[in-house]
Scaffold this motif. Structure first.
Motif, PDB file in Angstrom:
ATOM      1  N   CYS A   1      29.926 -43.707  30.514  1.00 10.54           N
ATOM      2  CA  CYS A   1      30.358 -43.822  29.098  1.00 10.54           C
ATOM      3  C   CYS A   1      31.096 -43.241  28.333  1.00 10.54           C
ATOM      4  O   CYS A   1      31.673 -43.974  27.873  1.00 10.54           O
ATOM      5  CB  CYS A   1      28.511 -44.305  28.677  1.00 10.54           C
TER       6      CYS A   1
ATOM      7  N   SER B   1      29.654 -47.956  25.007  1.00 14.22           N
ATOM      8  CA  SER B   1      29.240 -49.383  25.840  1.00 14.22           C
ATOM      9  C   SER B   1      30.948 -49.195  26.296  1.00 14.22           C
ATOM     10  O   SER B   1      31.173 -49.663  25.234  1.00 14.22           O
ATOM     11  CB  SER B   1      28.992 -50.072  25.414  1.00 14.22           C
ATOM     12  N   CYS B   2      31.291 -49.763  26.932  1.00 13.60           N
ATOM     13  CA  CYS B   2      32.083 -49.915  27.747  1.00 13.60           C
ATOM     14  C   CYS B   2      32.576 -51.804  27.720  1.00 13.60           C
ATOM     15  O   CYS B   2      33.995 -51.832  26.575  1.00 13.60           O
ATOM     16  CB  CYS B   2      32.381 -50.167  29.112  1.00 13.60           C
TER      17      CYS B   2
ATOM     18  N   CYS C   1      26.020 -50.529  34.956  1.00 11.52           N
ATOM     19  CA  CYS C   1      26.691 -49.180  34.033  1.00 11.52           C
ATOM     20  C   CYS C   1      27.261 -48.530  34.964  1.00 11.52           C
ATOM     21  O   CYS C   1      25.718 -48.519  35.811  1.00 11.52           O
ATOM     22  CB  CYS C   1      25.209 -48.961  33.083  1.00 11.52           C
TER      23      CYS C   1
ATOM     24  N   ARG D   1      24.466 -43.381  23.023  1.00  9.27           N
ATOM     25  CA  ARG D   1      25.573 -43.905  23.874  1.00  9.27           C
ATOM     26  C   ARG D   1      26.697 -44.676  23.731  1.00  9.27           C
ATOM     27  O   ARG D   1      26.269 -45.904  23.704  1.00  9.27           O
ATOM     28  CB  ARG D   1      25.096 -43.748  25.374  1.00  9.27           C
TER      29      ARG D   1
ATOM     30  N   CYS E   1      33.088 -51.006  34.949  1.00 10.76           N
ATOM     31  CA  CYS E   1      31.956 -51.244  33.495  1.00 10.76           C
ATOM     32  C   CYS E   1      31.448 -52.492  32.421  1.00 10.76           C
ATOM     33  O   CYS E   1      33.005 -52.280  31.865  1.00 10.76           O
ATOM     34  CB  CYS E   1      31.665 -49.766  33.631  1.00 10.76           C
TER      35      CYS E   1
ATOM     36  N   ASN F   1      29.072 -53.200  30.638  1.00  8.62           N
ATOM     37  CA  ASN F   1      27.661 -52.434  30.236  1.00  8.62           C
ATOM     38  C   ASN F   1      27.617 -52.878  28.844  1.00  8.62           C
ATOM     39  O   ASN F   1      28.617 -52.119  28.167  1.00  8.62           O
ATOM     40  CB  ASN F   1      27.369 -51.683  30.745  1.00  8.62           C
ATOM     41  N   GLN F   2      26.456 -53.722  27.996  1.00 10.30           N
ATOM     42  CA  GLN F   2      26.676 -53.356  26.622  1.00 10.30           C
ATOM     43  C   GLN F   2      24.817 -52.909  26.444  1.00 10.30           C
ATOM     44  O   GLN F   2      24.219 -53.569  27.034  1.00 10.30           O
ATOM     45  CB  GLN F   2      26.402 -55.004  25.781  1.00 10.30           C
ATOM     46  N   ARG F   3      24.939 -51.387  25.262  1.00 12.12           N
ATOM     47  CA  ARG F   3      23.896 -51.119  24.493  1.00 12.12           C
ATOM     48  C   ARG F   3      23.893 -52.205  23.352  1.00 12.12           C
ATOM     49  O   ARG F   3      24.786 -52.083  22.861  1.00 12.12           O
ATOM     50  CB  ARG F   3      24.527 -49.888  24.669  1.00 12.12           C
TER      51      ARG F   3
ATOM     52  N   ASN G   1      32.347 -52.951  24.375  1.00 12.41           N
ATOM     53  CA  ASN G   1      32.885 -52.133  23.652  1.00 12.41           C
ATOM     54  C   ASN G   1      33.935 -51.849  23.255  1.00 12.41           C
ATOM     55  O   ASN G   1      34.624 -51.592  22.389  1.00 12.41           O
ATOM     56  CB  ASN G   1      32.020 -51.658  22.448  1.00 12.41           C
TER      57      ASN G   1
END
Length: 107
Positions: A63, A24-25, A59, A22, A12, A14-16, A27
């Motif tokens: 998370c 973010s991986c 995602c 939630r 994963c 994913n960036q939020r 980060n």
């Protein structure tokens, strides 16, 4: 039916948005760890059809459990902290078929 890859691994990445409710991986150095895993698999001669494929994913919806990896076709979910954890997953699970219990999300 045979799978094209013995193991298909999704990281994963994913960036939020900042302040998201939630985590973010991305980060958690997910991009760096995915690139490192891909390099290690190649170094060990495990990459390619019939062997291991390391992929990026959006995602994976796990998370809150830390940065997430899923290995198919087994459907084994891992979390990790650093390159040492990635090495253990690559060498134990991907090279030798032994699940790394301490890094499992579903225990």
């Amino acid at each position: 039916m045979d799978s094209f890859f013995k193991h298909h691994v999704f990281f994963c990445l994913n960036q939020r948005e900042p302040g998201a409710s939630r985590p973010s991986c991305a980060n958690c150095n997910a991009q760096e760890m995915q690139e490192y895993a891909k390099k290690r698999v190649k170094q060990l001669g495990l990459a390619g059809p019939g062997q291991v494929r390391i992929n990026k994913a959006g995602c994976l919806d796990r998370c809150e459990e830390g940065p997430t990896i899923v290995v198919y076709p087994e459907g084994v979910w891992y979390t990790y902290i650093d390159k040492t954890d990635i090495d253990e997953i690559v060498e134990s699970h991907l090279a030798n078929g032994k699940i790394v219990e301490r890094l499992l999300i579903d225990r």
